[in-house]
Design an enzyme around this catalytic site. Structure first.
Site, short mmCIF file in Angstrom:
data_model
loop_
_atom_site.label_atom_id
_atom_site.label_comp_id
_atom_site.label_asym_id
_atom_site.label_seq_id
_atom_site.Cartn_x
_atom_site.Cartn_y
_atom_site.Cartn_z
N ASP A 216 43.82 56.27 45.90
CA ASP A 216 44.06 56.96 44.70
C ASP A 216 45.08 58.07 45.25
OD1 ASP A 216 43.95 58.61 42.57
OD2 ASP A 216 42.13 59.48 43.16
N ASP B 195 47.78 38.83 39.30
CA ASP B 195 46.62 38.06 38.70
C ASP B 195 46.95 37.68 37.14
OD1 ASP B 195 43.92 37.49 38.27
OD2 ASP B 195 43.42 38.93 39.79
N ASP C 268 43.28 33.53 36.79
CA ASP C 268 41.93 33.84 36.59
C ASP C 268 41.03 32.71 35.77
OD1 ASP C 268 39.77 36.17 36.63
OD2 ASP C 268 39.93 35.62 34.47
N GLU D 76 41.74 30.15 40.26
CA GLU D 76 40.15 30.35 40.19
C GLU D 76 39.38 29.27 39.50
OE1 GLU D 76 36.85 33.71 39.61
OE2 GLU D 76 38.50 33.27 38.45
N HIS E 154 36.87 40.38 45.28
CA HIS E 154 36.11 41.22 44.40
C HIS E 154 34.86 41.00 43.63
CE1 HIS E 154 38.61 39.19 41.61
NE2 HIS E 154 37.89 39.67 40.68
N ASP E 155 34.75 39.74 43.61
CA ASP E 155 33.55 39.18 43.10
C ASP E 155 32.39 38.91 43.79
OD1 ASP E 155 34.65 39.33 40.51
OD2 ASP E 155 35.44 37.39 40.72
C1 NOJ Z 1 36.95 36.05 37.31
C2 NOJ Z 1 37.60 37.25 37.92
O1 NOJ Z 1 37.39 37.23 39.18
C3 NOJ Z 1 36.23 38.38 37.58
O2 NOJ Z 1 36.32 39.66 38.26
C4 NOJ Z 1 36.20 38.39 36.08
O3 NOJ Z 1 34.99 39.25 35.77
C5 NOJ Z 1 36.06 37.13 35.36
N1 NOJ Z 1 37.12 36.07 36.12
C6 NOJ Z 1 36.47 37.24 33.82
O4 NOJ Z 1 38.12 37.56 33.89
#
Ligand code: NOJ
Length: 579
Positions: A37, A114, A221, A279, A353-354
């Protein structure tokens, strides 16, 4: 219109992107709100990233994948986009982004954006217009009348029984028009209708605009959800459930490959040697092989979910936990190595990040073994064949945050699951336990730069609590320590650049059944790489007859001083080169 290489704009750098350059590249993912930041508002931003470019160059990565920085109401932290061609003020401006691209390129690092085009935000002008049934944009999204005979807006009146990924039905009722719209994710993320050629054209135009701005590729995505089954019908729910998770049967629709090939052609993805990674929840090896076979000109690689689903009960959701067995994890990666050996290409990842933090999930994040298990997980992953992805902080061995209170969570998926599970009568402690193990917020706590206040991430109040272990786990300390996880990852990246066998060698798994050892060879011409890792917190002896003769081998990288024996200490790993 087909975009030929000659039509690349002056800012396009197709020539500086050799064919298949991504096969020897390592990608670093930045989740902007948690990286650095610059202005003290508690949220990371693009100038913050710019201030860390020398750090990325020191690590040696080839590519940055930037999670969304576009204009967004931030219902899903930017994966809900209301303007594809601008930067959200939270993160900075388009000028900042241009500066970031230039700063990366100066350091020889490429930028992959992305691309979130399965859905937009409900605040995107396309959807705002689409709400009007008479608008020419009505057909840009999925609008359907209520189920026959049901009272519109009541439970069960949805057009089909699909459940959204973030809880609740995947259809939301719009009273004004008396119809429902489809959203596989949150109700603020309506799905685009890819059947409509105008939608596709608008997306390809937008992608070309980014390529002209200098970006080097796209991470796409949930791209396998863009082609919906035709017609959209009910799925078969699990006993006792009314709805079926949409992601389960919307993936790999009939026109997916056609759309991907069209996108590749129209945007000139291959023609300009751009990196493309899709993805794809639920993708099979067979499908991935077809999609990543260069002859089909669709995508370079995909993200599979199979290995990160091994710690969920087979028919359950991600919150229904079960322990990960090492043989199952090895077996799965091995199947993908074999499946994509001759055609296609793998992506390699444990973290993003997921996902919860790899060292907490697959390693041992206690003080005794954290460093070596983070290094050893890096070793096994990076020595597979494919393109490795590092998620910010993985190179420091950052751990899960293990929040204990629902108030600490910000992630829409986690917060909705908590509410949903409690309303179904589940035990609050069990729900919090699942969250502490699997919540996406485990990966989203701010990056640890130093041991100063808020880990050097912000001078304000961080948007998500900083993990208290930043005092010892941070970039400054890691850079100063030659034996740190950071320097181990730096060497792994160097190995990929320096040895063709690391990038291209044929993979062969050894000791498949071992519950502690992860060992394999990589072979190219007369070179053999031998990788052996103890993925457990107890010592183990590697049976000599399981390995090639290491008498003349050169030790390229190790977590411990080579004891010269085949006894591996807890989380010890070694990489040898023969020939
Ligand atoms: C996959 C992304 O990596 C995730 O963070 C997101 O919530 C979902 N797709 C919806 O866009």
């Amino acid at each position: 219109m087909t975009v030929e290489p000659s039509s690349v704009s002056s800012s396009g750098t197709a020539e500086s992107r050799p064919h298949h350059w991504w096969k020897s590249a390592v990608v670093y993912q930045i989740y902007p709100r948690s990286f650095a930041d610059s202005n003290g508002d508690g949220t990371g931003d693009i100038p913050g990233i710019i201030s860390k470019l020398d750090y990325l160059a020191q690590l040696g990565v080839d590519v940055v994948w930037l999670s969304p920085i576009y204009t967004s109401p931030m219902d899903d932290n930017g994966y809900d986009i209301s303007n594809y061609q601008d930067v959200d003020p939270l993160f900075g401006s388009l000028d900042d982004l241009d500066e970031l691209i230039a700063g990366l390129h100066e350091r020889g690092i490429k930028l992959v954006m992305d691309l979130v085009v399965n859905h937009t935000s409900d605040e995107h002008p396309w959807f705002v217009e689409s709400r009007n049934p008479k608008s020419p944009k009505r057909n840009w999204y999925w609008w359907r009348p209520p189920r026959k005979g049901a009272t519109p807006g009541t439970p069960g009146a949805e057009p089909t029984n699909m459940e959204a990924a973030f809880s609740g039905p995947a259809w939301d009722y719009d009273e004004q028009s008396g119809e429902y719209y489809l959203h596989i994710f949150s109700r603020k993320q309506p799905d685009l209708n890819w059947e409509n050629p105008k939608v596709r054209r608008a997306i390809y135009d937008m992608m070309r605009w980014w390529v002209d701005r200098g970006v080097d590729g796209f991470r796409m995505d949930v791209i396998n959800l863009i082609s919906k089954p035709d017609p959209l019908t009910d799925g078969r729910p699990e006993p006792g459930r009314q709805y079926v998770r949409a992601v389960k049967f919307v993936g790999q629709g009939p026109r997916l490959q056609e759309f991907l090939a069209e996108m590749n052609r129209e945007v000139g993805l291959d023609a300009q040697n751009l990196l493309t990674v899709g993805e794809m929840p639920g993708v099979t090896i067979e499908m991935a092989r077809e999609i990543t076979d260069p002859a089909n000109a669709e995508l370079n690689m995909v993200f599979t979910f199979e290995h990160v689903d091994l710690d969920r009960m087979p028919e359950g959701s991600k919150w229904d936990l079960r322990p990960i067995e090492l043989p199952a994890l090895k077996k799965n990666l091995n199947e993908w190595q074999i499946g994509l050996a001759d055609a296609g290409w793998n992506s390699l990842y444990f973290d993003n990040h997921d996902q919860p933090r790899a060292v907490s999930r697959f390693g041992d994040d206690g003080p005794e073994h954290r460093v070596n298990s983070a290094k050893t997980l890096g070793t096994v992953l990076h020595m597979h064949k494919g393109t490795p992805y590092i998620y910010q902080g993985e190179e420091l061995g950052m751990t899960n945050s293990y929040f204990s209170n629902i108030e600490q969570y910000a992630d829409i998926e986690s917060v909705n699951y908590h509410a949903d599970a409690l309303s179904l009568g589940m035990e609050a402690d069990a729900v919090l336990h699942s969250l502490s193990v699997k919540s996406r917020d485990n990966a989203r706590t701010p990056m640890h730069w130093d041991d100063g206040s808020h880990a050097g991430f912000t001078e304000g109040i961080p948007w998500l609590p900083v993990n208290p272990n930043y005092v010892t786990i941070n970039a400054r300390a890691a850079i100063a320590d030659a034996n740190s996880v950071f320097h181990h990852f730096r060497r792994l990246i160097e190995l990929r650049h320096d040895y063709r066998v690391v990038a291209e060698g044929r993979f062969e798994l050894l000791l498949a059944g071992s519950e502690q050892i992860w060992a394999f060879t990589r072979t190219l011409d007369n070179q053999v790489l031998v990788v052996m890792a103890n993925c457990s917190s107890a010592p183990v002896d590697v049976p000599a007859d399981a390995l090639p003769d290491l008498g003349r081998a050169q030790l390229l990288l190790a977590t411990h001083r080579d004891a010269g024996s085949l006894r591996l200490l807890p989380w010890e790993s070694r990489v040898y080169l023969l020939g």
